[in-house]
Scaffold this motif. Sequence first.
Motif, PDB file in Angstrom:
ATOM      1  N   CYS A  12       0.843  -1.194   0.000  1.00  0.00           N
ATOM      2  CA  CYS A  12       0.000   0.000   0.000  1.00  0.00           C
ATOM      3  C   CYS A  12       0.879   1.245   0.000  1.00  0.00           C
ATOM      4  CB  CYS A  12      -0.921  -0.013   1.211  1.00  0.00           C
ATOM      5  SG  CYS A  12      -2.056   1.382   1.282  1.00  0.00           S
ATOM      6  N   PRO A  26      -4.846  -1.485  -0.843  1.00  0.00           N
ATOM      7  CA  PRO A  26      -5.108  -0.960   0.498  1.00  0.00           C
ATOM      8  C   PRO A  26      -5.062  -2.026   1.594  1.00  0.00           C
ATOM      9  CG  PRO A  26      -6.715  -0.117  -1.082  1.00  0.00           C
ATOM     10  CD  PRO A  26      -5.971  -1.226  -1.759  1.00  0.00           C
ATOM     11  N   VAL A  62      -7.975   4.029  -6.568  1.00  0.00           N
ATOM     12  CA  VAL A  62      -7.327   2.849  -5.996  1.00  0.00           C
ATOM     13  C   VAL A  62      -6.913   1.921  -7.132  1.00  0.00           C
ATOM     14  CG1 VAL A  62      -7.761   0.667  -4.776  1.00  0.00           C
ATOM     15  CG2 VAL A  62      -8.356   2.831  -3.704  1.00  0.00           C
ATOM     16  N   LEU A  64      -5.764  -1.780  -7.455  1.00  0.00           N
ATOM     17  CA  LEU A  64      -5.784  -3.012  -6.675  1.00  0.00           C
ATOM     18  C   LEU A  64      -5.291  -4.161  -7.546  1.00  0.00           C
ATOM     19  CD1 LEU A  64      -6.632  -4.560  -4.098  1.00  0.00           C
ATOM     20  CD2 LEU A  64      -8.939  -4.712  -5.082  1.00  0.00           C
ATOM     21  N   HIS A  67      -7.844  -8.887  -5.381  1.00  0.00           N
ATOM     22  CA  HIS A  67      -8.728  -8.700  -4.229  1.00  0.00           C
ATOM     23  C   HIS A  67      -8.788  -9.905  -3.299  1.00  0.00           C
ATOM     24  CE1 HIS A  67     -11.157 -11.268  -6.745  1.00  0.00           C
ATOM     25  NE2 HIS A  67     -12.101 -11.332  -5.835  1.00  0.00           N
ATOM     26  N   PHE A  73      -5.443  -6.580   0.406  1.00  0.00           N
ATOM     27  CA  PHE A  73      -6.771  -5.963   0.467  1.00  0.00           C
ATOM     28  C   PHE A  73      -7.459  -6.478   1.719  1.00  0.00           C
ATOM     29  CE2 PHE A  73     -11.046  -5.311  -1.844  1.00  0.00           C
ATOM     30  CZ  PHE A  73     -11.007  -3.936  -1.699  1.00  0.00           C
ATOM     31  N   GLN A  78     -10.681  -2.658   2.522  1.00  0.00           N
ATOM     32  CA  GLN A  78     -11.922  -2.809   1.765  1.00  0.00           C
ATOM     33  C   GLN A  78     -12.908  -1.695   2.111  1.00  0.00           C
ATOM     34  OE1 GLN A  78     -13.428  -6.847   2.227  1.00  0.00           O
ATOM     35  NE2 GLN A  78     -11.354  -7.654   2.122  1.00  0.00           N
ATOM     36  N   THR A  81     -11.773   1.614   0.567  1.00  0.00           N
ATOM     37  CA  THR A  81     -11.940   1.626  -0.883  1.00  0.00           C
ATOM     38  C   THR A  81     -13.353   2.042  -1.286  1.00  0.00           C
ATOM     39  OG1 THR A  81     -10.202  -0.023  -1.182  1.00  0.00           O
ATOM     40  CG2 THR A  81     -11.809   0.167  -2.962  1.00  0.00           C
ATOM     41  N   VAL A  87     -11.932   2.767  -8.847  1.00  0.00           N
ATOM     42  CA  VAL A  87     -11.140   1.599  -8.469  1.00  0.00           C
ATOM     43  C   VAL A  87     -10.854   0.799  -9.730  1.00  0.00           C
ATOM     44  CG1 VAL A  87     -11.050  -0.507  -7.081  1.00  0.00           C
ATOM     45  CG2 VAL A  87     -12.261   1.511  -6.216  1.00  0.00           C
TER      46      VAL A  87
END
Length: 261
Positions: A12, A26, A62, A64, A67, A73, A78, A81, A87
Amino acid sequence: MKLSITHIDTACVLLDINGYKILTDPTLDAAGHLYYHGSGTFSRKTENPALPVDQLPAVDLVLLSHHQHKDNFDIRGQEFTKTVPTVISTKPAARTIPGAIGLDDWESYTITTQSVTNLTITATPAQHHPWWVPEFLVGKVIGFIIAFDEQRKGVIYISGDTVYFKGIAEVGRRYKIDVGIFHLGSVQFRYLTGFWQYTMDSNDLLKAVKVLDMNKIIPIHHKGWTHFKQTENKLKEAIARNEQLRNKTLFLTSGVQTPLI
């Protein structure tokens, strides 16, 4: 043009491009929890985020990489986000995260913002498993190219969780890289798959450097969880022994905003 990076936790980081803020993978939970990542894999988080959620700025985007694993994550990640307007992740992630944009390998998405002209995100391939482990057991993962008009020395590359494989050389054939942000740590689950790696170690990083020819190398995703098997000290020792790596590598101090331009 102003560009800075702040490491927050694991993979992150907060990228600030002329005031446009991008948060990657994140992970914002406190240390101490044991997590199940799927397919029989467990690990414990051992470090806290450098910045708590209430100290994070408003984030515009974001990125990512995947996930399905909590070290990329987690629960608070979560929740955070959900507050972010855009995203971008994998196609499987987009099917589970409301409003997320899913990209296949080499697919691009351009974002309209007054802060950064022609900001384009491109998904790059990643292999988050040993060659003999089927991808469906681990799940789809991508990396990212961040490109915009004001770049003069090349684009930003984020590897995502990956071992070294031929897809990384293809990134080098397609793009001139200025800053490479690498997920390292030599993730292993020895009780399941022995010493086989699920992310790069310093040897893989050296292979990547040879094919990507970057100006700056930023290691992340190498501390704070029990499944990381190359410690930060061992990583630094390996990099210090190699002049090509040593002269280009920037280790971030977590929580400290570091200018890249």
